[in-house]
Design a protein around this motif. Structure first.
Motif, PDB file in Angstrom:
ATOM      1  N   PRO A 240     -26.240 135.748 -33.207  1.00  0.00           N
ATOM      2  CA  PRO A 240     -27.514 136.378 -33.557  1.00  0.00           C
ATOM      3  C   PRO A 240     -28.003 136.794 -32.413  1.00  0.00           C
ATOM      4  CG  PRO A 240     -27.833 134.146 -34.414  1.00  0.00           C
ATOM      5  CD  PRO A 240     -26.946 134.475 -33.721  1.00  0.00           C
ATOM      6  N   LYS A 241     -28.768 138.464 -32.517  1.00  0.00           N
ATOM      7  CA  LYS A 241     -29.507 138.566 -31.556  1.00  0.00           C
ATOM      8  C   LYS A 241     -30.883 139.266 -32.155  1.00  0.00           C
ATOM      9  CE  LYS A 241     -31.269 139.605 -27.063  1.00  0.00           C
ATOM     10  NZ  LYS A 241     -31.296 138.079 -26.192  1.00  0.00           N
ATOM     11  N   LEU A 242     -31.963 139.445 -31.848  1.00  0.00           N
ATOM     12  CA  LEU A 242     -32.931 139.856 -32.519  1.00  0.00           C
ATOM     13  C   LEU A 242     -33.512 140.782 -31.380  1.00  0.00           C
ATOM     14  CD1 LEU A 242     -34.348 140.768 -35.048  1.00  0.00           C
ATOM     15  CD2 LEU A 242     -36.252 138.520 -34.825  1.00  0.00           C
ATOM     16  N   VAL A 243     -33.871 142.202 -31.581  1.00  0.00           N
ATOM     17  CA  VAL A 243     -34.604 142.588 -30.338  1.00  0.00           C
ATOM     18  C   VAL A 243     -36.086 143.401 -31.229  1.00  0.00           C
ATOM     19  CG1 VAL A 243     -35.181 144.382 -28.218  1.00  0.00           C
ATOM     20  CG2 VAL A 243     -32.832 142.795 -28.593  1.00  0.00           C
ATOM     21  N   LEU A 244     -37.291 142.990 -30.799  1.00  0.00           N
ATOM     22  CA  LEU A 244     -38.281 143.755 -30.892  1.00  0.00           C
ATOM     23  C   LEU A 244     -38.949 145.068 -29.819  1.00  0.00           C
ATOM     24  CD1 LEU A 244     -38.742 140.713 -32.582  1.00  0.00           C
ATOM     25  CD2 LEU A 244     -40.266 141.767 -34.212  1.00  0.00           C
ATOM     26  N   ASN A 245     -39.139 145.801 -29.689  1.00  0.00           N
ATOM     27  CA  ASN A 245     -39.644 146.501 -28.953  1.00  0.00           C
ATOM     28  C   ASN A 245     -41.038 147.373 -29.500  1.00  0.00           C
ATOM     29  OD1 ASN A 245     -40.848 149.122 -27.636  1.00  0.00           O
ATOM     30  ND2 ASN A 245     -38.308 149.481 -26.991  1.00  0.00           N
ATOM     31  N   ARG A 246     -42.138 146.377 -29.318  1.00  0.00           N
ATOM     32  CA  ARG A 246     -43.392 146.737 -29.689  1.00  0.00           C
ATOM     33  C   ARG A 246     -44.061 147.879 -29.096  1.00  0.00           C
ATOM     34  NH1 ARG A 246     -46.390 142.102 -26.185  1.00  0.00           N
ATOM     35  NH2 ARG A 246     -44.766 142.688 -24.908  1.00  0.00           N
ATOM     36  N   ARG A 247     -43.251 149.038 -28.648  1.00  0.00           N
ATOM     37  CA  ARG A 247     -43.776 149.839 -27.937  1.00  0.00           C
ATOM     38  C   ARG A 247     -43.240 150.689 -29.167  1.00  0.00           C
ATOM     39  NH1 ARG A 247     -44.823 152.564 -22.460  1.00  0.00           N
ATOM     40  NH2 ARG A 247     -46.373 150.886 -22.731  1.00  0.00           N
ATOM     41  N   SER A 248     -42.116 151.094 -29.184  1.00  0.00           N
ATOM     42  CA  SER A 248     -41.847 151.746 -30.279  1.00  0.00           C
ATOM     43  C   SER A 248     -41.780 151.133 -31.677  1.00  0.00           C
ATOM     44  CB  SER A 248     -40.255 152.184 -29.603  1.00  0.00           C
ATOM     45  OG  SER A 248     -39.228 150.681 -30.359  1.00  0.00           O
ATOM     46  N   GLN A 249     -41.613 150.450 -32.147  1.00  0.00           N
ATOM     47  CA  GLN A 249     -41.736 149.769 -33.181  1.00  0.00           C
ATOM     48  C   GLN A 249     -40.620 149.900 -33.557  1.00  0.00           C
ATOM     49  OE1 GLN A 249     -44.806 150.953 -36.415  1.00  0.00           O
ATOM     50  NE2 GLN A 249     -46.529 150.891 -34.770  1.00  0.00           N
ATOM     51  N   GLN A 250     -39.617 149.397 -33.066  1.00  0.00           N
ATOM     52  CA  GLN A 250     -38.110 149.419 -33.664  1.00  0.00           C
ATOM     53  C   GLN A 250     -37.711 147.789 -33.780  1.00  0.00           C
ATOM     54  OE1 GLN A 250     -35.338 151.075 -30.401  1.00  0.00           O
ATOM     55  NE2 GLN A 250     -34.606 152.189 -31.865  1.00  0.00           N
ATOM     56  N   LEU A 251     -37.039 147.269 -34.219  1.00  0.00           N
ATOM     57  CA  LEU A 251     -35.969 146.044 -34.486  1.00  0.00           C
ATOM     58  C   LEU A 251     -34.760 146.546 -34.853  1.00  0.00           C
ATOM     59  CD1 LEU A 251     -37.512 143.301 -36.643  1.00  0.00           C
ATOM     60  CD2 LEU A 251     -35.303 144.187 -36.745  1.00  0.00           C
TER      61      LEU A 251
END
Length: 378
Positions: A240-251
């Motif tokens: 598994p690989k979880l990526v969170l982009n705080r600026r775009s609020q994209q997960l």
């Protein structure tokens, strides 16, 4: 499902075959299912996936008045009415929607894979029907795609099989099924006479892995691309690989975007940070949890926003009873977890969903079953 119920017990029974230049594959399979089998599977309808030329051959040889081999088979063995007409001849189309006369190029194969997969998806959508799929006809790639599609969408009541015709008969364009009476055909360069009544057809059931329950729900209702379904299935087998982009609020999970609301994104960001800081078990039933979450939520939405005010007010009165704090998070957890299941499928989603791991006194511990290196926060 009650496993004592057999495919033949279903009121709606579908036979699906792929054919190319030899439409007799259909009658051979139908004979094997209805006449030779100890537990006959008599379809109520038949569907054929084929090319433009294959459809024309099926129309002329199977569905015509003469020779009309499909109706001949029914009459010879007193089979009941079976819905099968030119409307059930499904001609493979390319990406431009044009009917294909053959399958030769990589683009042709991709289009055929999508077409076959989508028909299997449609035919397995009705829980009250049983589908029997035959791999005997068409090009090898067609059989491969058909078998793989059934593995992706097949249910407990669905079956897969192949037929083998005895030597001499299998290569004859004049053989369609073993007749209950003498019928002589001439086969091979030597024009050897053979009696169709003496032919043998062996049907072999082929076991297959059923992956349907692991598919994302979007693959159940929308037009599907074979490669997209396979890629999603294969990705779920990788770490598994979880990526969170705080600026775009994209997960992103398994390289797929999960459409979370700001409050759900903040919940995941908070839980992911706890994993990264190697303090993975968060007690949701506590005043401290409310404070920590609001601190994260302020970075997602402005602390002067109405959304933040609503969350602050909602948690403020719940702090008096830690169980109420937990219930506030649990509601958003349930909704977020459901979105993971919709996009990834149940099995793959479990790797990313927030889980309750234990209960101690008034406390409620929650975590993500991920390692720090499996989480990237941008």
């Amino acid at each position: 499902m009650n496993h004592s119920v057999q495919p033949s017990d279903y009121a709606k029974r579908i036979l699906l075959v792929v054919t190319g230049m030899s439409p007799q594959i259909l009658t051979e399979t139908l004979w094997g299912l209805t006449v030779a089998d100890e537990n006959p599977f008599v379809p109520t309808e038949i569907h054929v996936i084929t090319t433009l030329e294959g459809a024309e051959r099926a129309r002329l040889l199977l569905l015509s008045e003469d020779p009309g081999w499909f109706q001949r088979l029914r009459r010879d063995y007193q089979l009941p009415e079976i819905a099968f007409s030119t409307a059930q001849l499904h001609v493979i189309t390319n990406r431009e929607g044009m009917a294909m006369s053959d399958i030769r190029t990589p683009e042709d194969n991709e289009a055929a894979a999508d077409f076959i997969t989508d028909w299997v998806r449609q035919l397995t959508a009705d829980p009250d029907c049983a589908l029997h799929v035959s791999l005997a006809g068409g090009r090898k790639t067609m059989g491969y795609y058909l078998g793989y599609a059934l593995s992706l969408y097949g249910r407990a009541q669905d079956r897969l099989s192949h037929v083998l015709v005895s030597e001499g008969y299998e290569s004859s364009p004049d053989f369609f099924y073993p007749t209950p009476y003498e019928r002589i055909i001439l086969v091979g360069p030597q024009r050897k006479p053979l009696d169709c009544a003496q032919a043998q057809i062996d049907r072999a059931d082929i076991p297959f892995v059923r992956l349907r329950d692991d598919l994302p729900s979007r693959f159940m209702t929308d037009h599907v691309h074979f490669t997209a379904v396979v890629q999603a299935t294969n990705r779920a087998l990788q770490p598994p690989k979880l990526v969170l982009n705080r600026r775009s609020q994209q997960l992103l999970a398994d390289d797929q975007e999960i459409p979370l609301t700001p409050i759900q994104f903040a919940l995941y960001w908070w839980m992911a940070e706890s994993i990264k800081q190697e303090d993975p078990y968060v007690d949701w039933a506590s005043a401290e949890a409310a404070v920590q979450f609001l601190k994260t939520y302020r970075q997602v939405v402005s602390e002067f926003s109405a959304d933040y005010d609503d969350a602050e007010v909602a948690l403020e009165w719940r702090i008096k009873d830690p169980r109420d704090v937990k219930s506030y998070f649990a509601t958003n957890q349930t909704r977020a977890n459901q979105k993971f299941s919709e996009i990834l499928g149940q099995t793959a989603a479990q790797r990313y969903q927030i889980h309750k791991i234990s209960k101690r006194s008034a406390g409620q511990l929650y975590t993500l079953h991920l390692e720090p290196e499996q989480i990237e926060i941008l």
